[in-house]
Design a protein around this motif. Sequence first.
Motif, PDB file in Angstrom:
ATOM      1  N   ASP A 141       0.816  -1.218   0.000  1.00  0.00           N
ATOM      2  CA  ASP A 141       0.000   0.000   0.000  1.00  0.00           C
ATOM      3  C   ASP A 141       0.850   1.269   0.000  1.00  0.00           C
ATOM      4  OD1 ASP A 141      -2.301  -1.568   0.095  1.00  0.00           O
ATOM      5  OD2 ASP A 141      -2.214  -1.697   2.282  1.00  0.00           O
ATOM      6  N   ASN A 142       2.039   1.159  -0.522  1.00  0.00           N
ATOM      7  CA  ASN A 142       2.959   2.292  -0.538  1.00  0.00           C
ATOM      8  C   ASN A 142       2.495   3.355  -1.530  1.00  0.00           C
ATOM      9  OD1 ASN A 142       5.135   3.984  -0.320  1.00  0.00           O
ATOM     10  ND2 ASN A 142       6.661   2.520  -1.038  1.00  0.00           N
ATOM     11  N   SER A 143       2.349   4.587  -1.047  1.00  0.00           N
ATOM     12  CA  SER A 143       2.016   5.715  -1.915  1.00  0.00           C
ATOM     13  C   SER A 143       3.321   6.396  -2.328  1.00  0.00           C
ATOM     14  CB  SER A 143       1.113   6.714  -1.173  1.00  0.00           C
ATOM     15  OG  SER A 143       0.886   7.863  -1.952  1.00  0.00           O
ATOM     16  N   ILE A 144       3.630   6.366  -3.634  1.00  0.00           N
ATOM     17  CA  ILE A 144       4.926   6.823  -4.125  1.00  0.00           C
ATOM     18  C   ILE A 144       4.780   8.158  -4.852  1.00  0.00           C
ATOM     19  CG2 ILE A 144       6.877   6.270  -5.618  1.00  0.00           C
ATOM     20  CD1 ILE A 144       6.195   3.307  -5.226  1.00  0.00           C
ATOM     21  N   SER A 145       5.596   9.131  -4.434  1.00  0.00           N
ATOM     22  CA  SER A 145       5.647  10.438  -5.085  1.00  0.00           C
ATOM     23  C   SER A 145       7.061  10.678  -5.590  1.00  0.00           C
ATOM     24  CB  SER A 145       5.257  11.555  -4.109  1.00  0.00           C
ATOM     25  OG  SER A 145       3.951  11.373  -3.614  1.00  0.00           O
ATOM     26  N   MET A 146       7.160  11.336  -6.731  1.00  0.00           N
ATOM     27  CA  MET A 146       8.462  11.687  -7.302  1.00  0.00           C
ATOM     28  C   MET A 146       8.659  13.189  -7.177  1.00  0.00           C
ATOM     29  SD  MET A 146       8.505   9.313 -10.743  1.00  0.00           S
ATOM     30  CE  MET A 146      10.259   9.519 -11.027  1.00  0.00           C
ATOM     31  N   LEU A 147       9.856  13.582  -6.755  1.00  0.00           N
ATOM     32  CA  LEU A 147      10.184  14.997  -6.611  1.00  0.00           C
ATOM     33  C   LEU A 147      11.207  15.387  -7.669  1.00  0.00           C
ATOM     34  CD1 LEU A 147      10.090  17.717  -5.106  1.00  0.00           C
ATOM     35  CD2 LEU A 147      11.858  16.822  -3.568  1.00  0.00           C
ATOM     36  N   LEU A 148      10.839  16.351  -8.516  1.00  0.00           N
ATOM     37  CA  LEU A 148      11.734  16.869  -9.537  1.00  0.00           C
ATOM     38  C   LEU A 148      11.956  18.350  -9.286  1.00  0.00           C
ATOM     39  CD1 LEU A 148       9.984  14.477 -10.993  1.00  0.00           C
ATOM     40  CD2 LEU A 148      11.001  15.396 -13.082  1.00  0.00           C
ATOM     41  N   ALA A 149      13.157  18.818  -9.584  1.00  0.00           N
ATOM     42  CA  ALA A 149      13.463  20.238  -9.422  1.00  0.00           C
ATOM     43  C   ALA A 149      14.310  20.704 -10.585  1.00  0.00           C
ATOM     44  CB  ALA A 149      14.186  20.488  -8.100  1.00  0.00           C
ATOM     45  N   GLY A 150      14.180  21.971 -10.912  1.00  0.00           N
ATOM     46  CA  GLY A 150      14.927  22.548 -12.014  1.00  0.00           C
ATOM     47  C   GLY A 150      14.228  23.794 -12.515  1.00  0.00           C
ATOM     48  N   SER A 151      14.443  24.114 -13.757  1.00  0.00           N
ATOM     49  CA  SER A 151      13.793  25.275 -14.353  1.00  0.00           C
ATOM     50  C   SER A 151      13.775  25.122 -15.866  1.00  0.00           C
ATOM     51  CB  SER A 151      14.511  26.571 -13.963  1.00  0.00           C
ATOM     52  OG  SER A 151      15.830  26.576 -14.468  1.00  0.00           O
ATOM     53  N   GLY A 152      12.847  25.830 -16.504  1.00  0.00           N
ATOM     54  CA  GLY A 152      12.791  25.838 -17.960  1.00  0.00           C
ATOM     55  C   GLY A 152      11.980  24.709 -18.556  1.00  0.00           C
ATOM     56  N   PRO A 153      11.904  24.663 -19.889  1.00  0.00           N
ATOM     57  CA  PRO A 153      11.090  23.656 -20.600  1.00  0.00           C
ATOM     58  C   PRO A 153      11.496  22.220 -20.316  1.00  0.00           C
ATOM     59  CG  PRO A 153      11.780  25.432 -22.086  1.00  0.00           C
ATOM     60  CD  PRO A 153      12.532  25.627 -20.811  1.00  0.00           C
ATOM     61  N   SER A 154      12.797  21.984 -20.093  1.00  0.00           N
ATOM     62  CA  SER A 154      13.245  20.610 -19.850  1.00  0.00           C
ATOM     63  C   SER A 154      12.637  20.031 -18.579  1.00  0.00           C
ATOM     64  CB  SER A 154      14.769  20.543 -19.774  1.00  0.00           C
ATOM     65  OG  SER A 154      15.264  21.278 -18.668  1.00  0.00           O
ATOM     66  N   LEU A 155      12.354  20.887 -17.591  1.00  0.00           N
ATOM     67  CA  LEU A 155      11.727  20.417 -16.363  1.00  0.00           C
ATOM     68  C   LEU A 155      10.303  19.954 -16.632  1.00  0.00           C
ATOM     69  CD1 LEU A 155      11.709  20.001 -13.293  1.00  0.00           C
ATOM     70  CD2 LEU A 155      11.025  22.389 -13.051  1.00  0.00           C
ATOM     71  N   ASP A 156       9.564  20.712 -17.436  1.00  0.00           N
ATOM     72  CA  ASP A 156       8.198  20.318 -17.796  1.00  0.00           C
ATOM     73  C   ASP A 156       8.193  18.996 -18.552  1.00  0.00           C
ATOM     74  OD1 ASP A 156       7.232  22.660 -16.648  1.00  0.00           O
ATOM     75  OD2 ASP A 156       7.406  23.789 -18.527  1.00  0.00           O
ATOM     76  N   GLU A 157       9.152  18.830 -19.452  1.00  0.00           N
ATOM     77  CA  GLU A 157       9.246  17.581 -20.207  1.00  0.00           C
ATOM     78  C   GLU A 157       9.592  16.416 -19.288  1.00  0.00           C
ATOM     79  OE1 GLU A 157      12.195  18.417 -23.106  1.00  0.00           O
ATOM     80  OE2 GLU A 157      10.981  19.920 -24.170  1.00  0.00           O
ATOM     81  N   ALA A 158      10.499  16.657 -18.347  1.00  0.00           N
ATOM     82  CA  ALA A 158      10.881  15.605 -17.398  1.00  0.00           C
ATOM     83  C   ALA A 158       9.710  15.226 -16.497  1.00  0.00           C
ATOM     84  CB  ALA A 158      12.072  16.058 -16.560  1.00  0.00           C
ATOM     85  N   ALA A 159       8.903  16.228 -16.094  1.00  0.00           N
ATOM     86  CA  ALA A 159       7.730  15.957 -15.258  1.00  0.00           C
ATOM     87  C   ALA A 159       6.724  15.092 -16.003  1.00  0.00           C
ATOM     88  CB  ALA A 159       7.093  17.264 -14.820  1.00  0.00           C
ATOM     89  N   ALA A 160       6.517  15.392 -17.280  1.00  0.00           N
ATOM     90  CA  ALA A 160       5.608  14.591 -18.090  1.00  0.00           C
ATOM     91  C   ALA A 160       6.136  13.165 -18.241  1.00  0.00           C
ATOM     92  CB  ALA A 160       5.421  15.239 -19.457  1.00  0.00           C
ATOM     93  N   ASP A 161       7.452  13.043 -18.393  1.00  0.00           N
ATOM     94  CA  ASP A 161       8.061  11.711 -18.493  1.00  0.00           C
ATOM     95  C   ASP A 161       7.930  10.958 -17.179  1.00  0.00           C
ATOM     96  OD1 ASP A 161       9.670   9.755 -19.967  1.00  0.00           O
ATOM     97  OD2 ASP A 161      11.248  10.243 -18.544  1.00  0.00           O
ATOM     98  N   ALA A 162       8.106  11.662 -16.053  1.00  0.00           N
ATOM     99  CA  ALA A 162       7.984  11.035 -14.735  1.00  0.00           C
ATOM    100  C   ALA A 162       6.567  10.533 -14.488  1.00  0.00           C
ATOM    101  CB  ALA A 162       8.385  12.025 -13.647  1.00  0.00           C
ATOM    102  N   ALA A 163       5.576  11.281 -14.972  1.00  0.00           N
ATOM    103  CA  ALA A 163       4.173  10.918 -14.733  1.00  0.00           C
ATOM    104  C   ALA A 163       3.797   9.584 -15.376  1.00  0.00           C
ATOM    105  CB  ALA A 163       3.263  12.025 -15.250  1.00  0.00           C
TER     106      ALA A 163
END
Length: 358
Positions: free
Chosen positions: A63-85
Amino acid sequence: MAINVTLFRALRPQRFAFTASSQRSTIASSRFISTLILTEHDGGFVKSSSVSAIVAAKSLGEDNSISMLLAGSGPSLDEAAADAAKCHPSVSQVLVADSDKFKYHLAEPWAKLVELVQQKGGYSHIIAASSSFGKNILPRAAALLDASPITDVVEILGSHQFVRPIYAGNALSTVRYSGDQPCMLTIRSTSFLVSAESRLGTAAISQVDLSTIDEEIVGKSRYVGCSSQGTERPDLGNARIVVTGGRGLKSAENFKMIEKLAEKLEAAVGATRAAVDAGFVPNELQVGQTGKIVAPELYMAFGVSGAIQHLAGIRDSKVIVAVNKDADAPIFQVADYGLVGDLFDVVPELIEKLPEKK
């Protein structure tokens, strides 16, 4: 630490049991488990080592609830967040910290971010891969959270019981965490393989409120620059085939033979610490306890004696092939296939007889 019991398992390194941290209130394993993954990304994509951290988190409890934490700035961060999702179905949430403070992976701002997110989320576990990224950030974050991190975990036996190598991988210690939340870990990504079910996630993406974080979190370190080899070879930490050269190559010019062989095999290039210290190749190619831990399907070692620190980094390789003119070299004790011969004869012949890559 007090040694409680010693266990032995056939055909495996010796296993020792320890109790880690002080005798504070023990966290009951039945308590709700939630995990924060400190996620490394580059070029808009989540690194595979961080996906391995998700696989490790799954072992903590069903029952582990897993969250990913990403940090950065710019368009590459948005792309990485979409990839993480979408990187793994077990991820329920992706937390994004968008600020120029996190443009580079410096320990000071990242540690403050982890402290902030932990105060809001109250996670029972925080996990990072045992890479330069994780080793840099997690200890500092643990100090801010007054926690004792457990490093280089290779197996998870329960929510607070872990296995990690000691004595350069010649023994395995079983460690039980008995401290307060959070339990903080770095994991060896080679021990938690990513299956085909990955890339099927649909996690929600949300922004981290950074309004309460200090403006002055730069600390004593500063970003100087980043250099890359810029080759098309596979990443050393995730390659299917690794070709490694040792001090026996004698010079940087001779090491080009290893690079040419690797090119024909579409393999990554590795090196021993002795070869790196001698200046044959940059230290980013070092394999071993103080370099990269690898677990390829095929590991080829040329002119590698087999120092204990090097063997600690290749133990999980599926097949090990060694070529050395010294029949008593320790590398032959762990090799699946060994050839006693001069690498200056063997490598050119291999290069000649292997077909050109298509």
